[in-house]
Design a protein around this motif. Structure first.
Motif, PDB file in Angstrom:
ATOM      1  N   MET A  32      52.731  36.214  26.497  1.00  0.00           N
ATOM      2  CA  MET A  32      53.960  35.464  26.788  1.00  0.00           C
ATOM      3  C   MET A  32      54.775  36.181  27.865  1.00  0.00           C
ATOM      4  O   MET A  32      55.957  35.855  28.071  1.00  0.00           O
ATOM      5  CB  MET A  32      54.785  35.291  25.513  1.00  0.00           C
ATOM      6  CG  MET A  32      54.031  34.467  24.465  1.00  0.00           C
ATOM      7  SD  MET A  32      55.111  33.635  23.298  1.00  0.00           S
ATOM      8  CE  MET A  32      55.942  35.018  22.559  1.00  0.00           C
ATOM      9  N   HIS A  36      54.350  44.939  28.849  1.00  0.00           N
ATOM     10  CA  HIS A  36      54.542  46.373  28.642  1.00  0.00           C
ATOM     11  C   HIS A  36      53.158  47.000  28.465  1.00  0.00           C
ATOM     12  O   HIS A  36      52.133  46.306  28.588  1.00  0.00           O
ATOM     13  CB  HIS A  36      55.447  46.614  27.434  1.00  0.00           C
ATOM     14  CG  HIS A  36      55.045  45.829  26.214  1.00  0.00           C
ATOM     15  ND1 HIS A  36      53.868  46.068  25.551  1.00  0.00           N
ATOM     16  CD2 HIS A  36      55.636  44.784  25.571  1.00  0.00           C
ATOM     17  CE1 HIS A  36      53.761  45.233  24.526  1.00  0.00           C
ATOM     18  NE2 HIS A  36      54.817  44.432  24.521  1.00  0.00           N
ATOM     19  N   HIS A  39      50.467  45.158  26.292  1.00  0.00           N
ATOM     20  CA  HIS A  39      49.700  44.147  27.035  1.00  0.00           C
ATOM     21  C   HIS A  39      48.743  44.835  28.011  1.00  0.00           C
ATOM     22  O   HIS A  39      47.604  44.409  28.181  1.00  0.00           O
ATOM     23  CB  HIS A  39      50.633  43.256  27.858  1.00  0.00           C
ATOM     24  CG  HIS A  39      51.670  42.516  27.080  1.00  0.00           C
ATOM     25  ND1 HIS A  39      52.991  42.859  27.098  1.00  0.00           N
ATOM     26  CD2 HIS A  39      51.578  41.440  26.262  1.00  0.00           C
ATOM     27  CE1 HIS A  39      53.684  42.025  26.344  1.00  0.00           C
ATOM     28  NE2 HIS A  39      52.856  41.158  25.811  1.00  0.00           N
ATOM     29  N   GLY A 149      46.063  41.874  20.431  1.00  0.00           N
ATOM     30  CA  GLY A 149      46.551  43.132  19.877  1.00  0.00           C
ATOM     31  C   GLY A 149      46.655  43.082  18.360  1.00  0.00           C
ATOM     32  O   GLY A 149      47.020  42.056  17.787  1.00  0.00           O
ATOM     33  N   ASP A 152      50.001  42.008  16.397  1.00  0.00           N
ATOM     34  CA  ASP A 152      50.151  40.715  15.730  1.00  0.00           C
ATOM     35  C   ASP A 152      48.922  40.508  14.859  1.00  0.00           C
ATOM     36  O   ASP A 152      48.044  39.698  15.170  1.00  0.00           O
ATOM     37  CB  ASP A 152      50.296  39.612  16.772  1.00  0.00           C
ATOM     38  CG  ASP A 152      51.516  39.832  17.645  1.00  0.00           C
ATOM     39  OD1 ASP A 152      52.596  39.393  17.273  1.00  0.00           O
ATOM     40  OD2 ASP A 152      51.390  40.506  18.703  1.00  0.00           O
ATOM     41  N   PRO A 176      44.057  48.227  19.493  1.00  0.00           N
ATOM     42  CA  PRO A 176      45.040  48.973  18.693  1.00  0.00           C
ATOM     43  C   PRO A 176      46.489  48.809  19.170  1.00  0.00           C
ATOM     44  O   PRO A 176      46.729  48.459  20.326  1.00  0.00           O
ATOM     45  CB  PRO A 176      44.594  50.437  18.844  1.00  0.00           C
ATOM     46  CG  PRO A 176      43.644  50.468  19.976  1.00  0.00           C
ATOM     47  CD  PRO A 176      43.088  49.092  20.159  1.00  0.00           C
ATOM     48  N   ILE A 178      49.931  49.799  20.580  1.00  0.00           N
ATOM     49  CA  ILE A 178      50.480  50.823  21.483  1.00  0.00           C
ATOM     50  C   ILE A 178      51.957  51.020  21.116  1.00  0.00           C
ATOM     51  O   ILE A 178      52.702  50.045  20.954  1.00  0.00           O
ATOM     52  CB  ILE A 178      50.345  50.384  22.966  1.00  0.00           C
ATOM     53  CG1 ILE A 178      48.884  50.049  23.296  1.00  0.00           C
ATOM     54  CG2 ILE A 178      50.907  51.447  23.903  1.00  0.00           C
ATOM     55  CD1 ILE A 178      47.903  51.195  23.188  1.00  0.00           C
ATOM     56  N   LYS A 186      55.441  48.902  20.729  1.00  0.00           N
ATOM     57  CA  LYS A 186      55.973  48.257  21.934  1.00  0.00           C
ATOM     58  C   LYS A 186      56.013  46.753  21.718  1.00  0.00           C
ATOM     59  O   LYS A 186      55.083  46.171  21.142  1.00  0.00           O
ATOM     60  CB  LYS A 186      55.107  48.590  23.149  1.00  0.00           C
ATOM     61  CG  LYS A 186      55.303  50.018  23.610  1.00  0.00           C
ATOM     62  CD  LYS A 186      54.608  50.286  24.925  1.00  0.00           C
ATOM     63  CE  LYS A 186      54.713  51.753  25.288  1.00  0.00           C
ATOM     64  NZ  LYS A 186      55.779  52.048  26.240  1.00  0.00           N
TER      65      LYS A 186
END
Ligand code: AMP
Length: 283
Positions: A32, A36, A39, A149, A152, A176, A178, A186
């Motif tokens: 979205m 950071h 992503h 990720g 979520d 994993p 971050i 993040k």
């Protein structure tokens, strides 16, 4: 090499047709935006594992509830584009909602069970919106692999189940979480936090670390672990628990006894900002 920016499904299809003709493998990273390093880690992995990488930057309106932060969700496409380019992705898809959803759009993908607890219970319709947009992106990209990720975690479980159930021709790669140096996961939403709230937000990871340690040391009672996590969070005055749950990692059904692979997921309001975090314990 410069990244190609596409704005419509038709433009994406044109690029993909060319990639397919050349026999390239394709990796997809749905986001979205307001990117950071979380992503970034997905994009890096996708670049390593595929000939071509498509990143989507789309704040998907149908996955937001009526009282959620669709309007205020942070956006900075120029910065996103720079980051995507620097990481070596090949195409960015950045559509308008009207390019994704015709006025008479009428199809929804709904995954029962696995999408019903945790965030699914608090955000009605959220995972239907996620599954619908992700399916559209899978179809448009014709990707071999898509990167999600573990931040979520329920989303990852829901998407995996959808892909299995519908025999979608794509491999789902989980990546994993971050974190910031102080442990906070993040998130684009961290930008909502005041400096005082930002400090308070470290309580999520602290509580999860304590819970994880108990599980690693052999604690089998989900309730005991949950109570410990809730106790740590409740000591932070700016934090309000939305949920602390321990579920089976495959079915996302709550468990009482920890004897298989589990997801320990939490959602906590820090002020008005709802943050999620988790750990997975696999046996
Ligand atoms: P979003 O833009 O928040 O929809 O996230 C896009 C993708 O990036 C999702 O698969 C997220 O799980 C993943 N992601 C977001 N934050 C992190 C993080 N801190 N670590 C790893 N992946 C993340």
């Amino acid at each position: 090499m410069k990244v190609t920016v596409t704005r419509t499904p038709a433009e994406v299809k044109e690029v993909i047709k060319d990639w397919k003709k050349q026999g390239y493998s394709i990796g997809l990273v749905p986001t979205m935006g307001y990117l950071h390093e979380g992503h970034g880690s997905l994009i890096k992995k996708a670049v390593e594992e595929n000939d071509k990488v498509m990143v989507s930057v789309f704040v998907n309106p149908i996955q937001f509830g009526p009282n959620e932060d669709l309007e205020t969700y942070p956006r900075d496409f120029d910065a996103d584009l720079k980051m995507i380019e620097s990481l070596g992705a090949d195409m960015v898809f950045h559509p308008e909602p009207s390019d994704m959803y015709a006025s008479d759009f009428s199809t929804t993908i709904s995954v029962a069970g696995v999408s019903e607890n945790l965030c699914g219970a608090r955000r009605p319709g959220h995972f239907n919106g996620v599954c619908t947009v992700v399916t559209k992106l899978f179809n448009l990209s014709e990707a071999d692999r898509a990167y999600f990720g573990q931040k979520d975690a329920q989303q990852l479980a829901v998407v995996r189940r959808m892909v299995r159930d519908l025999n979608a021709n794509i491999e789902i790669i989980g990546c994993p979480i971050i974190r910031e140096d102080d442990g906070l996961a993040k998130s684009s939403r961290n930008t909502y936090l005041s400096s005082e709230e930002r400090k308070a937000a470290t309580v999520l990871n602290k509580a999860l670390c304590a819970g994880k340690q108990m599980v690693e040391e052999g604690e089998k009672s989900a309730l005991t672990v949950k109570l410990r996590i809730e106790d740590i969070i409740s000591k932070e005055p700016l934090a309000k628990i939305d949920y602390v749950e321990i579920t089976d990692w495959n079915s996302i059904e709550p468990v009482d006894i920890i004897d298989g692979s589990i997801l320990c997921a939490i959602a906590v309001y820090i002020g008005n900002t709802r943050l999620i975090d988790n750990f997975i314990y696999e046996v």
